[in-house]
Design an enzyme around this catalytic site. Structure first.
Site, PDB file in Angstrom:
ATOM      1  N   LYS A  13       5.829  -3.490  -8.536  1.00  0.00           N
ATOM      2  CA  LYS A  13       4.375  -3.432  -8.699  1.00  0.00           C
ATOM      3  C   LYS A  13       3.939  -2.471  -9.810  1.00  0.00           C
ATOM      4  CE  LYS A  13       2.888  -1.642  -4.954  1.00  0.00           C
ATOM      5  NZ  LYS A  13       1.976  -0.517  -4.763  1.00  0.00           N
ATOM      6  N   ARG A  89      -4.460  -1.924   1.951  1.00  0.00           N
ATOM      7  CA  ARG A  89      -3.159  -1.946   2.609  1.00  0.00           C
ATOM      8  C   ARG A  89      -3.290  -2.231   4.096  1.00  0.00           C
ATOM      9  NH1 ARG A  89       0.032   0.965  -1.327  1.00  0.00           N
ATOM     10  NH2 ARG A  89       1.547   2.259  -0.343  1.00  0.00           N
ATOM     11  N   ARG A 128      15.636   4.898  -7.548  1.00  0.00           N
ATOM     12  CA  ARG A 128      14.573   5.098  -8.542  1.00  0.00           C
ATOM     13  C   ARG A 128      14.484   6.548  -9.017  1.00  0.00           C
ATOM     14  NH1 ARG A 128       8.678   2.836  -7.306  1.00  0.00           N
ATOM     15  NH2 ARG A 128       8.776   4.132  -5.434  1.00  0.00           N
ATOM     16  N   ARG A 161      10.859  10.633  -6.515  1.00  0.00           N
ATOM     17  CA  ARG A 161       9.673  10.800  -5.678  1.00  0.00           C
ATOM     18  C   ARG A 161      10.096  11.312  -4.314  1.00  0.00           C
ATOM     19  NH1 ARG A 161       5.897   5.535  -5.712  1.00  0.00           N
ATOM     20  NH2 ARG A 161       5.866   6.033  -3.500  1.00  0.00           N
ATOM     21  N   ARG A 172       7.901   3.292   5.321  1.00  0.00           N
ATOM     22  CA  ARG A 172       7.029   2.569   4.381  1.00  0.00           C
ATOM     23  C   ARG A 172       7.207   1.065   4.523  1.00  0.00           C
ATOM     24  NH1 ARG A 172       9.314   5.467  -0.530  1.00  0.00           N
ATOM     25  NH2 ARG A 172       8.040   4.206  -1.926  1.00  0.00           N
TER      26      ARG A 172
HETATM   27  N1  LIG Z   1      -4.308   1.970   0.429  1.00  0.00           N
HETATM   28  C1  LIG Z   1      -3.640   2.981   1.008  1.00  0.00           C
HETATM   29  N2  LIG Z   1      -3.870   3.291   2.310  1.00  0.00           N
HETATM   30  C2  LIG Z   1      -3.228   4.292   2.907  1.00  0.00           C
HETATM   31  N3  LIG Z   1      -2.306   5.055   2.308  1.00  0.00           N
HETATM   32  C3  LIG Z   1      -2.029   4.801   1.010  1.00  0.00           C
HETATM   33  C4  LIG Z   1      -2.679   3.753   0.289  1.00  0.00           C
HETATM   34  N4  LIG Z   1      -2.202   3.741  -0.984  1.00  0.00           N
HETATM   35  C5  LIG Z   1      -1.282   4.729  -1.053  1.00  0.00           C
HETATM   36  N5  LIG Z   1      -1.174   5.378   0.130  1.00  0.00           N
HETATM   37  C6  LIG Z   1      -0.272   6.532   0.441  1.00  0.00           C
HETATM   38  O1  LIG Z   1       0.468   6.887  -0.725  1.00  0.00           O
HETATM   39  C7  LIG Z   1       1.877   6.605  -0.560  1.00  0.00           C
HETATM   40  C8  LIG Z   1       2.458   6.090  -1.864  1.00  0.00           C
HETATM   41  O2  LIG Z   1       1.757   4.949  -2.310  1.00  0.00           O
HETATM   42  P1  LIG Z   1       2.417   3.912  -3.367  1.00  0.00           P
HETATM   43  O3  LIG Z   1       2.913   4.643  -4.548  1.00  0.00           O
HETATM   44  O4  LIG Z   1       1.457   2.797  -3.585  1.00  0.00           O
HETATM   45  O5  LIG Z   1       3.634   3.474  -2.458  1.00  0.00           O
HETATM   46  P2  LIG Z   1       4.812   2.454  -2.434  1.00  0.00           P
HETATM   47  O6  LIG Z   1       5.769   2.842  -3.535  1.00  0.00           O
HETATM   48  O7  LIG Z   1       5.330   2.756  -1.064  1.00  0.00           O
HETATM   49  O8  LIG Z   1       4.261   1.084  -2.596  1.00  0.00           O
HETATM   50  C9  LIG Z   1       1.922   5.624   0.614  1.00  0.00           C
HETATM   51  O9  LIG Z   1       3.162   5.651   1.292  1.00  0.00           O
HETATM   52  C10 LIG Z   1       0.768   6.150   1.482  1.00  0.00           C
HETATM   53  O10 LIG Z   1       1.115   7.304   2.191  1.00  0.00           O
END
Ligand SMILES: Nc1ncnc2c1ncn2[C@@H]1O[C@H](COP(=O)(O)OP(=O)(O)O)[C@@H](O)[C@H]1O
Length: 216
Positions: A13, A89, A128, A161, A172
């Site tokens: 993504k 989400r 990663r 990360r 996750r």
């Molecule tokens: N729309 C959302 N609702 C709730 N928590 C979120 C949202 N977007 C991001 N987060 C928080 O930020 C973290 C990292 O987000 P992101 O980088 O998009 O994750 P991933 O790599 O897991 O897709 C998530 O695990 C969550 O804790």
């Protein structure tokens, strides 16, 4: 054009989003990036989100919705729309967003879903590494830098990360299956989703996405 991009952790993504926003001149809003920035700057929002993020759980809807709604108000309109990455989400977020934007020019037009089998995701995530200087993304299994731990492009140190470890990843992925897959189903029922086979080369994924957006 306003786009949501959805995909499990490791679906690609982030890479695709940066190409889409450049090519189509969209405002890119990544809720994960915004939370991470707040966390590193120790803002009140970052402090509230910290525990959730580090364990891999979703940040509560009220916090996330308020943050996204603030962002929407402050978007420069010189661009062609937005690419919302990592939001909504949960079904509650999807409905809150709809209530905010329905009938306006900020309503969503297209949902891209990056589909990848679960087995593939784990290697992608735990391998990663991200450059602290320029943000280039590497993977120790698939795309290792020439010198371990150092960016090929700018020479700065690579970092991992904090939530890219096996325990957080499991949470996750479970969060994704329990909360986010139903959101894709919700937009599927409205016939708004383009499903992308994201278990192929980035070039193939990218040509499919451009074709999908251009047709829309
Ligand atoms: N729309 C959302 N609702 C709730 N928590 C979120 C949202 N977007 C991001 N987060 C928080 O930020 C973290 C990292 O987000 P992101 O980088 O998009 O994750 P991933 O790599 O897991 O897709 C998530 O695990 C969550 O804790």
């Amino acid at each position: 054009m306003n786009i949501f991009i959805m995909g499990a952790p490791g679906s690609g993504k982030g890479t695709v989003s940066s190409r889409i926003k450049d090519k189509y001149n969209l405002n890119h809003i990544s809720t994960g990036d915004i939370f991470r920035k707040n966390l590193s700057e120790n803002t009140p929002l970052g402090i509230q989100a910290k525990e959730y993020m580090e364990s891999g759980r979703l940040v509560p809807d009220e916090l996330t919705n308020a943050m996204v709604s603030d962002y929407l108000k402050s978007l420069p309109d010189a661009k062609n729309g937005y690419l919302l990455d990592g939001y909504p989400r949960t079904l509650a977020q999807a409905k809150a967003f709809e209530a905010l934007t329905d009938g306006s020019d900020q309503a969503v037009d297209l949902v891209l879903s990056m589909d990848v089998p679960k087995e593939v995701l784990t290697k992608r995530i735990t391998g990663r590494r991200i450059c602290k200087g320029c943000g280039e993304i590497y993977n120790v299994y698939y795309k290792a830098p020439a010198n371990e731990g150092v960016c090929d492009i700018c020479g700065q140190e690579l970092s991992q990360r904090k939530d890219d470890n096996e325990d957080s990843l499991k949470v996750r992925l479970d969060e994704y299956a329990a909360n986010t897959e139903p959101v894709i189903g919700y937009y599927d029922d409205k016939d708004m989703v383009a499903h992308i086979n994201a278990d192929q080369s980035m070039e193939d994924i990218w040509s499919f996405i451009q074709k999908t957006i251009d047709e829309k």
